[in-house]
Design a protein around this motif. Structure first.
Motif, PDB file in Angstrom:
ATOM      1  N   ILE A  59      22.391   3.545  -1.414  1.00 40.49           N
ATOM      2  CA  ILE A  59      22.848   2.706  -0.315  1.00 40.49           C
ATOM      3  C   ILE A  59      22.066   3.016   0.947  1.00 40.49           C
ATOM      4  O   ILE A  59      21.353   2.380   1.830  1.00 40.49           O
ATOM      5  N   ALA A  60      22.502   4.335   1.337  1.00 48.10           N
ATOM      6  CA  ALA A  60      21.799   4.962   2.596  1.00 48.10           C
ATOM      7  C   ALA A  60      20.384   5.012   2.695  1.00 48.10           C
ATOM      8  O   ALA A  60      19.855   4.718   3.718  1.00 48.10           O
ATOM      9  N   ARG A  61      19.937   5.462   1.614  1.00 51.68           N
ATOM     10  CA  ARG A  61      18.213   5.344   1.473  1.00 51.68           C
ATOM     11  C   ARG A  61      17.605   3.765   1.786  1.00 51.68           C
ATOM     12  O   ARG A  61      16.888   3.702   2.742  1.00 51.68           O
ATOM     13  N   GLU A  62      18.240   3.022   1.070  1.00 51.12           N
ATOM     14  CA  GLU A  62      17.965   1.516   1.097  1.00 51.12           C
ATOM     15  C   GLU A  62      18.112   0.795   2.432  1.00 51.12           C
ATOM     16  O   GLU A  62      17.347  -0.055   2.948  1.00 51.12           O
ATOM     17  N   LEU A  63      19.380   1.230   3.048  1.00 53.84           N
ATOM     18  CA  LEU A  63      19.432   0.615   4.282  1.00 53.84           C
ATOM     19  C   LEU A  63      18.502   1.373   5.469  1.00 53.84           C
ATOM     20  O   LEU A  63      18.036   0.715   6.424  1.00 53.84           O
ATOM     21  N   TRP A  64      18.354   2.568   5.275  1.00 56.91           N
ATOM     22  CA  TRP A  64      17.857   3.391   6.243  1.00 56.91           C
ATOM     23  C   TRP A  64      16.236   2.857   6.403  1.00 56.91           C
ATOM     24  O   TRP A  64      15.535   2.995   7.242  1.00 56.91           O
ATOM     25  N   ARG A  65      15.754   2.145   5.217  1.00 50.30           N
ATOM     26  CA  ARG A  65      14.415   1.608   5.093  1.00 50.30           C
ATOM     27  C   ARG A  65      14.336   0.439   6.226  1.00 50.30           C
ATOM     28  O   ARG A  65      13.182  -0.128   6.369  1.00 50.30           O
ATOM     29  N   ASN A  66      15.315   0.080   6.655  1.00 47.86           N
ATOM     30  CA  ASN A  66      15.476  -1.086   7.587  1.00 47.86           C
ATOM     31  C   ASN A  66      14.727  -2.513   7.001  1.00 47.86           C
ATOM     32  O   ASN A  66      13.873  -2.853   7.551  1.00 47.86           O
ATOM     33  N   PRO A  67      15.422  -2.776   5.970  1.00 47.76           N
ATOM     34  CA  PRO A  67      14.682  -3.808   5.465  1.00 47.76           C
ATOM     35  C   PRO A  67      15.008  -5.266   6.126  1.00 47.76           C
ATOM     36  O   PRO A  67      16.083  -5.538   6.707  1.00 47.76           O
ATOM     37  N   SER A  68      14.269  -6.230   5.693  1.00 48.10           N
ATOM     38  CA  SER A  68      14.637  -7.506   6.141  1.00 48.10           C
ATOM     39  C   SER A  68      15.595  -8.336   5.307  1.00 48.10           C
ATOM     40  O   SER A  68      16.478  -9.109   5.431  1.00 48.10           O
ATOM     41  N   ALA A  88      21.274  -6.495  -3.632  1.00 47.42           N
ATOM     42  CA  ALA A  88      21.931  -5.600  -4.226  1.00 47.42           C
ATOM     43  C   ALA A  88      22.661  -6.232  -5.429  1.00 47.42           C
ATOM     44  O   ALA A  88      23.248  -7.382  -5.710  1.00 47.42           O
ATOM     45  N   VAL A  89      22.335  -5.281  -6.433  1.00 44.22           N
ATOM     46  CA  VAL A  89      22.824  -5.763  -7.833  1.00 44.22           C
ATOM     47  C   VAL A  89      23.925  -4.942  -8.294  1.00 44.22           C
ATOM     48  O   VAL A  89      23.904  -3.905  -8.298  1.00 44.22           O
ATOM     49  N   GLN A  90      25.050  -5.640  -8.579  1.00 43.43           N
ATOM     50  CA  GLN A  90      26.473  -4.911  -8.830  1.00 43.43           C
ATOM     51  C   GLN A  90      26.531  -3.533  -8.387  1.00 43.43           C
ATOM     52  O   GLN A  90      26.676  -2.527  -8.756  1.00 43.43           O
ATOM     53  N   PRO A  91      26.654  -3.730  -6.866  1.00 40.18           N
ATOM     54  CA  PRO A  91      26.640  -2.449  -5.962  1.00 40.18           C
ATOM     55  C   PRO A  91      27.973  -1.848  -6.171  1.00 40.18           C
ATOM     56  O   PRO A  91      27.734  -0.341  -5.920  1.00 40.18           O
ATOM     57  N   THR A  92      28.919  -2.258  -6.804  1.00 37.87           N
ATOM     58  CA  THR A  92      29.803  -1.378  -6.828  1.00 37.87           C
ATOM     59  C   THR A  92      30.500  -1.043  -8.280  1.00 37.87           C
ATOM     60  O   THR A  92      31.789  -0.683  -8.734  1.00 37.87           O
ATOM     61  N   ARG A  93      29.646  -1.462  -9.246  1.00 40.39           N
ATOM     62  CA  ARG A  93      30.113  -1.123 -10.387  1.00 40.39           C
ATOM     63  C   ARG A  93      30.299   0.231 -10.924  1.00 40.39           C
ATOM     64  O   ARG A  93      29.743   1.161 -10.438  1.00 40.39           O
ATOM     65  N   GLY A  94      31.315   0.641 -11.502  1.00 39.56           N
ATOM     66  CA  GLY A  94      31.808   1.629 -11.793  1.00 39.56           C
ATOM     67  C   GLY A  94      32.045   2.940 -10.606  1.00 39.56           C
ATOM     68  O   GLY A  94      32.295   3.985 -10.949  1.00 39.56           O
ATOM     69  N   LEU A  95      32.303   2.215  -9.531  1.00 36.99           N
ATOM     70  CA  LEU A  95      32.971   2.808  -8.384  1.00 36.99           C
ATOM     71  C   LEU A  95      34.441   2.766  -8.317  1.00 36.99           C
ATOM     72  O   LEU A  95      35.260   1.839  -8.756  1.00 36.99           O
ATOM     73  N   ASP A  96      35.061   3.735  -7.569  1.00 34.83           N
ATOM     74  CA  ASP A  96      36.441   3.781  -7.438  1.00 34.83           C
ATOM     75  C   ASP A  96      36.750   2.774  -6.105  1.00 34.83           C
ATOM     76  O   ASP A  96      35.778   2.549  -5.480  1.00 34.83           O
ATOM     77  N   ILE A  97      38.082   2.716  -5.872  1.00 34.97           N
ATOM     78  CA  ILE A  97      38.369   1.608  -4.758  1.00 34.97           C
ATOM     79  C   ILE A  97      37.765   2.445  -3.325  1.00 34.97           C
ATOM     80  O   ILE A  97      37.319   1.391  -2.564  1.00 34.97           O
ATOM     81  N   GLY A  98      38.008   3.594  -3.058  1.00 37.13           N
ATOM     82  CA  GLY A  98      37.482   4.060  -1.865  1.00 37.13           C
ATOM     83  C   GLY A  98      36.029   3.743  -1.610  1.00 37.13           C
ATOM     84  O   GLY A  98      35.524   3.187  -0.562  1.00 37.13           O
ATOM     85  N   ALA A  99      35.157   4.028  -2.687  1.00 36.31           N
ATOM     86  CA  ALA A  99      33.791   3.780  -2.628  1.00 36.31           C
ATOM     87  C   ALA A  99      33.430   2.382  -2.629  1.00 36.31           C
ATOM     88  O   ALA A  99      32.475   1.930  -1.751  1.00 36.31           O
ATOM     89  N   ILE A 100      34.146   1.431  -3.344  1.00 34.36           N
ATOM     90  CA  ILE A 100      33.892   0.103  -3.287  1.00 34.36           C
ATOM     91  C   ILE A 100      34.178  -0.445  -1.856  1.00 34.36           C
ATOM     92  O   ILE A 100      33.277  -1.064  -1.282  1.00 34.36           O
ATOM     93  N   GLU A 101      35.236  -0.115  -1.288  1.00 33.20           N
ATOM     94  CA  GLU A 101      35.590  -0.469  -0.015  1.00 33.20           C
ATOM     95  C   GLU A 101      34.296   0.022   1.271  1.00 33.20           C
ATOM     96  O   GLU A 101      33.924  -1.048   1.850  1.00 33.20           O
ATOM     97  N   TYR A 102      33.943   1.144   0.835  1.00 36.50           N
ATOM     98  CA  TYR A 102      33.021   1.709   1.612  1.00 36.50           C
ATOM     99  C   TYR A 102      31.746   0.933   1.540  1.00 36.50           C
ATOM    100  O   TYR A 102      30.954   0.304   2.513  1.00 36.50           O
ATOM    101  N   VAL A 103      31.308   0.711   0.049  1.00 39.80           N
ATOM    102  CA  VAL A 103      29.930  -0.001  -0.094  1.00 39.80           C
ATOM    103  C   VAL A 103      30.112  -1.595   0.586  1.00 39.80           C
ATOM    104  O   VAL A 103      29.150  -2.051   1.221  1.00 39.80           O
ATOM    105  N   GLN A 104      31.167  -1.930   0.398  1.00 41.92           N
ATOM    106  CA  GLN A 104      31.448  -3.529   0.629  1.00 41.92           C
ATOM    107  C   GLN A 104      31.387  -3.464   2.363  1.00 41.92           C
ATOM    108  O   GLN A 104      30.507  -4.493   2.853  1.00 41.92           O
ATOM    109  N   GLN A 105      31.782  -2.478   2.988  1.00 40.78           N
ATOM    110  CA  GLN A 105      32.016  -2.606   4.196  1.00 40.78           C
ATOM    111  C   GLN A 105      30.280  -2.397   4.818  1.00 40.78           C
ATOM    112  O   GLN A 105      29.875  -3.038   6.097  1.00 40.78           O
ATOM    113  N   ARG A 106      29.552  -1.525   4.437  1.00 43.90           N
ATOM    114  CA  ARG A 106      28.220  -1.249   4.698  1.00 43.90           C
ATOM    115  C   ARG A 106      27.489  -2.424   4.417  1.00 43.90           C
ATOM    116  O   ARG A 106      26.594  -2.832   5.267  1.00 43.90           O
ATOM    117  N   LEU A 107      27.769  -3.315   3.461  1.00 43.62           N
ATOM    118  CA  LEU A 107      26.793  -4.510   3.442  1.00 43.62           C
ATOM    119  C   LEU A 107      27.193  -5.527   4.488  1.00 43.62           C
ATOM    120  O   LEU A 107      26.264  -6.277   4.748  1.00 43.62           O
TER     121      LEU A 107
END
Lengths: 506, 376
Positions: free
Chosen positions: A415-424, A428-447
């Protein structure tokens, strides 16, 4: 009395890997006949601890007692001998073999070197009836469902006489119904007197199933509690180490101009079937468009079409007004599309590349990383430093291979890499699959943050809660078409269900 | 600022680490086990292995001539070792170094015999001709893999035979006098022999190809780990799916990688003609350097320095076997047994680790080799 006897006791277990202490003085007690949940974020050290108990790793310090006797478990065969069985997250089954052959593998009933398959089948049948684990001994593994494969794994351990069963993330691969069945199986196994450890990060399952919970954070035990005296929120906070929000405020938002447009996309499969059948979409700046639908209704094909992985047979894709229909993945990337793929191991990372090699996977050919055909490792390292710090990617350094990171940290790196590329447009396909709560929260917040910065986001997920949580609009896909839209602010499960089943009158 | 003593200890620790890292210890133990296996075979055959090995290693440095000839024997193995390893780094198994080697010989022979140019053009051109022909030969394999999904192991084995007979045909038809079993000599202007050095080494066949081989070892490293192209090649080798997602053209990368691998092998062949023999023979079997290249890359762990060391070992063993048979009357084939045994022990890490176990004190080794943080 039986209830209080101890099946397994680990005391002061410490296990170090280069640059990281995976287990730091962990003590853990499993009573006979109980279901004990081992809860923790990805990378907290749960799996390491269980691999030690199963003899795959040797602890650097600490003692293991099984049924009160101090033991050294120097390999899985020793563990099996002690009556410990493990059901791994990724099944270890021989695909072309039958169910019965897989179960007896390694200790086959045989006579003069010839396997007695009849006897094997009977044994398996008897065992499956005893524990009410429904399987057909004659079916091949490759022909049965994932849920049944898991039952085969459980039977395998029981066949070897296991009394202590370890389950590593057993529900990660199952459908909703299969999860229900599994929970039932685990309860009945415990009722039969088996002691069960279940590794998980899903709070609902912990609450529904276990007798007690041990929470691990960063290699240390932060608490052991009786399940009935706690709740989801308390466990989540214990696990993450701070208060978490399980639900967020939502409101209607202003959106900008159209960033991405797809018109009447058509794609044929190898069997000449239309897998995309006239999909049209528009996503505006500052908007998350969610795609709902049962897996296999054209979602992956849609992503492949947009990113240029597979050619369309008809239709038009454009970004910022520029036509990118059927361009190569390189060109769509340069046009402003970033992609968080569904399978991070297969598509997102080169696991045997270092982190700093991985962060430039889509940009290595550009300045400043490429200087006249030569790579500038200092620039790559600099970027890797910046991204791992900014996105809290935990590893033993930027020159570690991506393989050695936990799933959550791998996902953060992508996610860091893809956001750094500054896309238009960010897909995101199943961006939180297999992640734990802390990470899910983080990923969702970044999105959300990316959306607020004015990016267009296409979110594909099979977790309906996540879609409703994040999306500004939700389109439902069925058999390669968009069959309707639902409003995430007025959740109507019945209408959504009908749309997902292809009922366009809903 | 660290004290000098501390710095010294740190450097020492690093040095020890390099030699105790299981990745470099396994080959060394495998070599020792291989030599022991050879000794057991000799004992069984009624020979004295100590005398035999003494003769073998003595032969390598017996005279300036022997030293020179040992270097000559090592050179083609460096090239074919690099060839196999390069393809391997891109996830391809190049069994075809043998055929590419033969085609490299043919390219050099063609240009060396048919053209007559000033030496400063002719010699480099003949070298490049060999490299290009070897590259094309491997490139065909890469193309078939990329476009048609043909398994490169199968097609490159077949290309070995096609290459051998094609070369025989070309030599017999265009490059030789009637009735001769070898091509005409290449022109003096195409030769890579270093006359004064040969003179110094008692007329051992010294040639510039050895220096080119060393340059290629360096190039191998630079190309794979320092360039954009190498990044692509390695990414495709490690995970073609992710490489494709990242916008790399996987098919084209496969063809490129095979071409470069073939060019390495082709160079080896070219120097056999231009530096050693001066002609190419019509033969019923290929010279075998390509197959030995597989062993070299395996023993060398597909790393540039490893390949160089492995080539030195195998080249030395092969050349020294002559001395062993002459002085100790042991058949040269025993050396093939030694080489075979080394490869066997390399391939079966488990046995080597078991042998090593009593000698290693307990260390906290990572259970997973990939945890080693390094670029190479």
């Amino acid at each position: 009395m039986e209830q209080n006897a101890t099946a397994v006791e680990l005391s002061g277990i410490t296990k170090r890997f280069p640059g990281i202490v995976a287990n730091d003085g962990i003590s853990f007690k499993l009573r006979k006949g109980e279901i004990h949940a081992l809860l923790g974020e990805n990378g907290a050290g749960k799996s390491t601890l269980m691999n030690i108990l199963f003899g795959l790793y040797q602890p650097d310090e600490g003692e293991i007692r099984v049924n009160g006797m101090p033991t050294v478990i120097d390999g899985p065969s020793k563990a099996i001998e002690l009556g410990i069985g493990m059901v791994h997250q990724h099944f270890k089954l021989v695909q072309p073999f039958t169910v019965a052959e897989n179960i007896v593998l390694g200790s086959e009933p045989s006579k003069g070197g010839v396997i007695n398959l009849k006897q094997a089948n009977e044994k398996v049948k008897r065992l499956s009836e005893q524990y009410r684990l429904q399987v057909d001994p004659n079916m091949r593994i490759e022909d049965i469902t994932v849920g049944m494969q898991q039952r085969v794994e459980i039977l395998k351990t029981l066949y070897r006489g296991a009394d202590i069963l370890i389950f590593d993330e057993p529900t990660a691969v199952l459908t909703v119904q299969e999860i229900e069945e599994l929970l039932e199986i685990l309860r009945s196994l415990a009722a039969e007197g088996k002691s069960i450890i279940i590794i998980t990060h899903k709070l609902k399952e912990v609450m529904a199933l276990s007798n007690s919970v041990t929470v691990i954070r960063r290699g240390k035990v932060v608490g052991t509690v009786e399940t009935k005296s706690t709740n989801e929120r308390a466990l989540a906070e214990l696990m993450v180490g701070r208060s978490v929000s399980l639900q967020t405020e939502k409101s209607r938002r202003e959106v900008g101009k159209v960033i991405f447009a797809a018109k009447d996309l058509q794609m044929k499969s190898n069997q000449n079937k239309l897998v995309l059948n006239g999909v049209s979409l528009e996503i505006r700046a500052g908007e998350i468009l969610g795609i709902a639908g049962v897996d296999g209704n054209g979602q992956s094909e849609l992503v492949q079409a947009i990113t240029g992985m597979v050619k369309l047979s008809g239709g038009q894709v454009s970004i910022n007004g520029k036509d990118i229909t059927n361009q190569s993945p390189r060109q769509t990337g340069l046009a402003g599309i970033s992609h968080i793929p569904e399978d991070r191991h297969k598509h997102g990372l080169v696991l045997d590349f270092t982190l700093s090699e991985n962060v430039v996977l889509g940009n290595y050919f550009q300045k400043p990383f490429n200087n006249g055909g030569f790579l500038k490792y200092e620039e790559m390292d600099k970027l890797a430093h910046k991204l791992t710090t900014e996105f809290d990617v935990r590893s033993s350094g930027i020159h570690t291979h991506a393989r050695s990171l936990s799933g959550g940290n791998q996902q953060k790196a992508i996610i860091a890499r893809e956001l750094w590329r500054n896309p238009s447009l960010l897909i995101a396909v199943q961006p939180t699959r297999g992640l734990d709560i802390g990470a899910i929260e983080y990923v969702q917040q970044r999105l959300r943050q990316a959306r607020d910065e004015g990016k267009a986001i296409l979110l594909i997920s099979f977790e309906l809660d996540e879609l409703f949580e994040l999306s500004d609009r939700i389109a439902v896909m069925y058999e390669g078409r968009i069959v309707g839209e639902v409003d995430p602010l007025n959740r109507d499960n019945q209408r959504l269900g009908m749309l997902m089943a292809g009922d366009t009158n809903a | 600022m660290e004290s000098p003593e501390k710095q010294y200890n740190k450097a020492l620790g690093k040095g020890i680490k390099i030699f105790t890292k299981s990745s470099s210890l396994v080959p060394i133990v495998a070599i020792i086990l291989g030599l022991i296996t050879g000794a057991l075979v000799m004992l069984a055959g009624g020979y004295n292995p100590l005398v035999a090995y003494g003769a073998l290693f003595g032969k390598l440095i017996e005279s300036p001539y022997d030293i020179g000839e040992t270097i000559r024997a090592i050179t083609p193995l460096i090239f074919t070792g690099l060839s196999v390893a390069f393809a391997f780094r891109t996830g391809l198994f190049n069994i075809g170094a043998e055929g590419q080697f033969v085609m490299g010989m043919l390219g050099a022979t063609l240009i060396g015999v048919k053209l007559d140019l000033p030496w400063f053009i002719h010699a480099p051109l003949a070298m490049v001709g060999g490299a290009v022909l070897g590259g094309i030969w491997a490139g065909i394999v890469g193309y078939l893999k990329a476009k048609r999904g043909v398994n490169e192991v199968i097609s490159s084995i077949m290309m070995n035979w096609i290459g051998l007979y094609f070369a025989n045909y070309v030599i017999g038809t265009w490059l030789s006098e009637k009735g001769q079993q070898k091509s005409n000599e290449v022109h003096e202007s195409a030769s890579w022999s270093i006359g004064w050095l040969s003179e110094m080494m008692d007329h051992a066949r010294m040639h510039g190809g050895t220096i080119v081989a060393l340059i290629c070892v360096f190039l191998f490293y630079i190309l794979l780990w320092k360039t954009k192209q190498g990044y692509e090649l390695r990414a495709v080798g490690l995970n073609p799916d992710a490489a494709h997602y990242a916008g790399m053209n996987v098919g084209r990368t496969v063809v490129k990688s095979m071409f470069i691998a073939g060019a390495f092998a082709g160079l080896g062949g070219a120097f056999e003609v231009l530096g050693v023999f001066g002609y190419q023979t019509i033969s019923s079997a290929s010279p075998g350097y390509g197959f030995d290249g597989i062993a070299v890359s395996l023993l060398g762990g597909n790393t540039p320095v490893g390949i160089l060391l492995a080539a030195i070992l195998f080249g030395g063993l092969t050349y020294g076997s002559g001395g062993m048979s002459f002085e100790a009357d042991v058949p040269t084939e025993v050396v093939r047994i030694v080489i075979g045994a080394i490869i066997f022990f390399i391939a079966s890490h488990g046995i080597v680790r078991m042998v090593m176990k009593p000698f290693s004190f307990r260390r906290n080794k990572p259970t997973d080799g990939s945890k080693e943080a390094s670029r190479t």
